[in-house]
Design a protein around this motif. Structure first.
Motif, mmCIF file in Angstrom:
data_model
loop_
_atom_site.group_PDB
_atom_site.id
_atom_site.type_symbol
_atom_site.label_atom_id
_atom_site.label_comp_id
_atom_site.label_asym_id
_atom_site.label_seq_id
_atom_site.Cartn_x
_atom_site.Cartn_y
_atom_site.Cartn_z
ATOM 1 N N LEU A 34 0.835 -1.197 0.000
ATOM 2 C CA LEU A 34 0.000 0.000 0.000
ATOM 3 C C LEU A 34 0.871 1.249 0.000
ATOM 4 C CD1 LEU A 34 -2.707 1.494 0.288
ATOM 5 C CD2 LEU A 34 -2.550 1.133 2.766
ATOM 6 N N LYS A 35 2.018 1.178 0.655
ATOM 7 C CA LYS A 35 2.917 2.336 0.710
ATOM 8 C C LYS A 35 3.362 2.737 -0.703
ATOM 9 C CE LYS A 35 2.854 2.022 5.227
ATOM 10 N NZ LYS A 35 4.029 1.676 6.023
ATOM 11 N N THR A 36 3.735 1.757 -1.510
ATOM 12 C CA THR A 36 4.126 2.047 -2.893
ATOM 13 C C THR A 36 2.961 2.607 -3.686
ATOM 14 O OG1 THR A 36 6.012 0.545 -3.116
ATOM 15 C CG2 THR A 36 4.713 0.920 -5.086
ATOM 16 N N GLN A 37 1.769 2.048 -3.501
ATOM 17 C CA GLN A 37 0.604 2.532 -4.246
ATOM 18 C C GLN A 37 0.246 3.960 -3.862
ATOM 19 O OE1 GLN A 37 -0.412 0.824 -6.829
ATOM 20 N NE2 GLN A 37 1.131 -0.697 -6.217
ATOM 21 N N GLU A 38 0.408 4.306 -2.604
ATOM 22 C CA GLU A 38 0.162 5.684 -2.180
ATOM 23 C C GLU A 38 1.190 6.634 -2.777
ATOM 24 O OE1 GLU A 38 -2.032 4.934 2.137
ATOM 25 O OE2 GLU A 38 0.146 5.213 2.054
ATOM 26 N N LEU A 39 2.430 6.182 -2.861
ATOM 27 C CA LEU A 39 3.472 7.009 -3.481
ATOM 28 C C LEU A 39 3.183 7.224 -4.959
ATOM 29 C CD1 LEU A 39 6.724 5.595 -1.812
ATOM 30 C CD2 LEU A 39 5.533 7.733 -1.285
ATOM 31 N N TYR A 40 2.757 6.171 -5.657
ATOM 32 C CA TYR A 40 2.432 6.321 -7.081
ATOM 33 C C TYR A 40 1.244 7.248 -7.282
ATOM 34 C CZ TYR A 40 5.746 2.940 -8.952
ATOM 35 O OH TYR A 40 6.901 2.308 -9.343
ATOM 36 N N ALA A 41 0.248 7.163 -6.415
ATOM 37 C CA ALA A 41 -0.894 8.077 -6.515
ATOM 38 C C ALA A 41 -0.421 9.525 -6.375
ATOM 39 C CB ALA A 41 -1.927 7.739 -5.439
ATOM 40 N N VAL A 131 11.967 6.283 -6.661
ATOM 41 C CA VAL A 131 12.156 5.473 -5.444
ATOM 42 C C VAL A 131 10.852 4.880 -4.914
ATOM 43 C CG1 VAL A 131 14.244 6.693 -4.726
ATOM 44 C CG2 VAL A 131 12.009 7.573 -4.030
ATOM 45 N N ALA A 132 9.734 5.139 -5.592
ATOM 46 C CA ALA A 132 8.430 4.691 -5.089
ATOM 47 C C ALA A 132 8.312 3.176 -4.998
ATOM 48 C CB ALA A 132 7.310 5.252 -5.980
ATOM 49 N N ILE A 133 9.096 2.456 -5.776
ATOM 50 C CA ILE A 133 9.010 0.995 -5.779
ATOM 51 C C ILE A 133 9.685 0.366 -4.562
ATOM 52 C CG2 ILE A 133 11.162 0.578 -7.048
ATOM 53 C CD1 ILE A 133 7.773 -1.262 -7.491
ATOM 54 N N LEU A 134 10.468 1.121 -3.822
ATOM 55 C CA LEU A 134 11.234 0.556 -2.707
ATOM 56 C C LEU A 134 10.375 -0.177 -1.674
ATOM 57 C CD1 LEU A 134 14.022 3.222 -2.073
ATOM 58 C CD2 LEU A 134 14.329 0.846 -2.788
ATOM 59 N N PRO A 135 9.252 0.393 -1.193
ATOM 60 C CA PRO A 135 8.432 -0.365 -0.243
ATOM 61 C C PRO A 135 7.943 -1.692 -0.808
ATOM 62 C CG PRO A 135 7.804 1.937 -0.222
ATOM 63 C CD PRO A 135 8.738 1.762 -1.374
ATOM 64 N N GLN A 136 7.628 -1.703 -2.117
ATOM 65 C CA GLN A 136 7.172 -2.941 -2.749
ATOM 66 C C GLN A 136 8.287 -3.979 -2.805
ATOM 67 O OE1 GLN A 136 3.904 -3.885 -4.234
ATOM 68 N NE2 GLN A 136 5.080 -5.717 -3.785
ATOM 69 N N LEU A 137 9.488 -3.565 -3.153
ATOM 70 C CA LEU A 137 10.613 -4.502 -3.227
ATOM 71 C C LEU A 137 10.959 -5.056 -1.848
ATOM 72 C CD1 LEU A 137 12.940 -2.637 -5.775
ATOM 73 C CD2 LEU A 137 11.465 -4.617 -6.212
ATOM 74 N N VAL A 138 10.879 -4.204 -0.834
ATOM 75 C CA VAL A 138 11.141 -4.665 0.534
ATOM 76 C C VAL A 138 10.081 -5.674 0.954
ATOM 77 C CG1 VAL A 138 11.213 -3.963 2.956
ATOM 78 C CG2 VAL A 138 12.389 -2.591 1.227
ATOM 79 N N LEU A 139 8.832 -5.409 0.617
ATOM 80 C CA LEU A 139 7.751 -6.338 0.951
ATOM 81 C C LEU A 139 7.945 -7.673 0.250
ATOM 82 C CD1 LEU A 139 5.068 -6.947 2.332
ATOM 83 C CD2 LEU A 139 3.900 -5.898 0.367
ATOM 84 N N LEU A 140 8.380 -7.654 -1.002
ATOM 85 C CA LEU A 140 8.618 -8.900 -1.731
ATOM 86 C C LEU A 140 9.745 -9.709 -1.090
ATOM 87 C CD1 LEU A 140 8.318 -7.908 -5.511
ATOM 88 C CD2 LEU A 140 6.631 -9.008 -4.051
#
Length: 215
Positions: A34-41, A131-140
Motif C-alpha cells: 500500500l505504501k508504494t501505491q500511495e506514493l504512485y498516486a 524510489v516509489a518501488i522501494l516499499p514494494q521490493l522490501v515487501l517482496l
C-alpha cells in the motif's frame, strides 16, 4: 511519439491492468505494498495537475486520466474495500514511505528546470517515482509466497522504465537540443533498483520455479 515510448506506455498500462485484475477479480491485494501505491498516486496527481490547463493530445490526456484514476482506485481498494483490505499484510509493509517524500520535496525545491509551482511539482514527481518501488521490493523480500500476478506487475513496472530509457536515447539522437537530465538520472536510478528483482525473476522463469527474493 516513437516505438520505444509507445511500448513503454503500453507496458506501464499493462502493469496497472494486471494489478487491477488481481485486486478486482481475485479480491486480494496480498503481496502488494500500500505504501508504494500511495506514493504512485502522489506521483501521478502532482505530475498531471496540468491536465486542466494544458492540452497536448487525446492520447496524452487519456493516459494521464487512466493513471491518476487507477492509482487512486487501487489505494481505495486496499484501504476501504471490505474484502480486499483483509488480505493486505500491514505487518510486513512497514517501510516508512514518508522518509522518501520529504527528501524528494527538498530536492525538487533545490533542483528543477524552472522555479514555478508546476515545474517544482513535476520535478518532485520524477524524483519520487524513482524510489516509489522501494516499499514494494522490501515487501517482496519479506514475502515467502510471491504469486504470479504480483511478480508480473513488478516486472512490467521495471520494463516500462527500461523502455523509456531507450525512448530517451532515441530522442537524443533524432531530435535537436533534446536534453533532460532530471528524468534521465532519475530513470537510471529507478531502473537500477529493479536489477536484483529482474535477476531472480528471469532465474525463476528459466528454471520454472516459484519467484523468491533473498531476504
Amino acid at each position: 511519439m516513437n516505438i520505444f515510448r509507445l511500448a513503454g506506455d503500453m507496458t506501464h498500462l499493462m502493469s496497472v491492468l494486471v494489478l487491477l485484475l488481481k485486486i478486482h477479480t481475485i479480491k486480494s491485494c496480498a503481496g502488494i505494498s500500500l505504501k508504494t501505491q500511495e506514493l504512485y498516486a502522489l506521483v501521478f496527481i502532482t505530475r498531471y495537475l496540468d491536465i486542466v490547463t494544458d492540452y497536448i493530445s487525446f492520447y496524452n490526456t487519456m493516459m494521464k486520466l487512466i493513471f491518476v484514476a487507477s492509482s487512486i482506485s487501487i489505494v481505495w481498494y486496499m484501504r476501504s474495500h471490505k474484502i480486499v483490505r483483509r488480505s493486505y499484510d500491514k505487518e510486513q509493509d512497514t517501510f516508512r514511505h514518508y522518509m522518501l517524500v520529504i527528501p524528494c520535496i527538498v530536492l525538487a525545491l533545490l533542483v528543477h528546470d524552472k522555479f514555478t509551482f508546476k515545474e517544482v511539482l513535476w520535478a518532485f514527481s520524477i524524483y519520487l517515482e524513482a524510489v516509489a518501488i522501494l516499499p514494494q521490493l522490501v515487501l517482496l523480500q519479506r514475502s515467502k509466497n510471491i504469486d504470479n500476478l504480483t511478480g508480473q506487475y513488478v516486472f512490467l513496472l521495471g520494463a516500462y522504465r527500461g523502455l523509456y530509457i531507450l525512448n530517451w536515447i532515441y530522442r537524443y539522437f533524432t531530435e535537436k537540443h533534446y536534453f533532460r537530465w532530471i528524468p534521465w538520472v532519475s530513470g537510471i536510478i529507478q531502473t537500477a533498483l529493479y536489477a536484483d528483482f529482474f535477476y531472480y525473476y528471469f532465474k525463476s522463469w528459466k528454471n520454472n520455479e516459484k519467484l523468491q527474493l533473498p531476504a
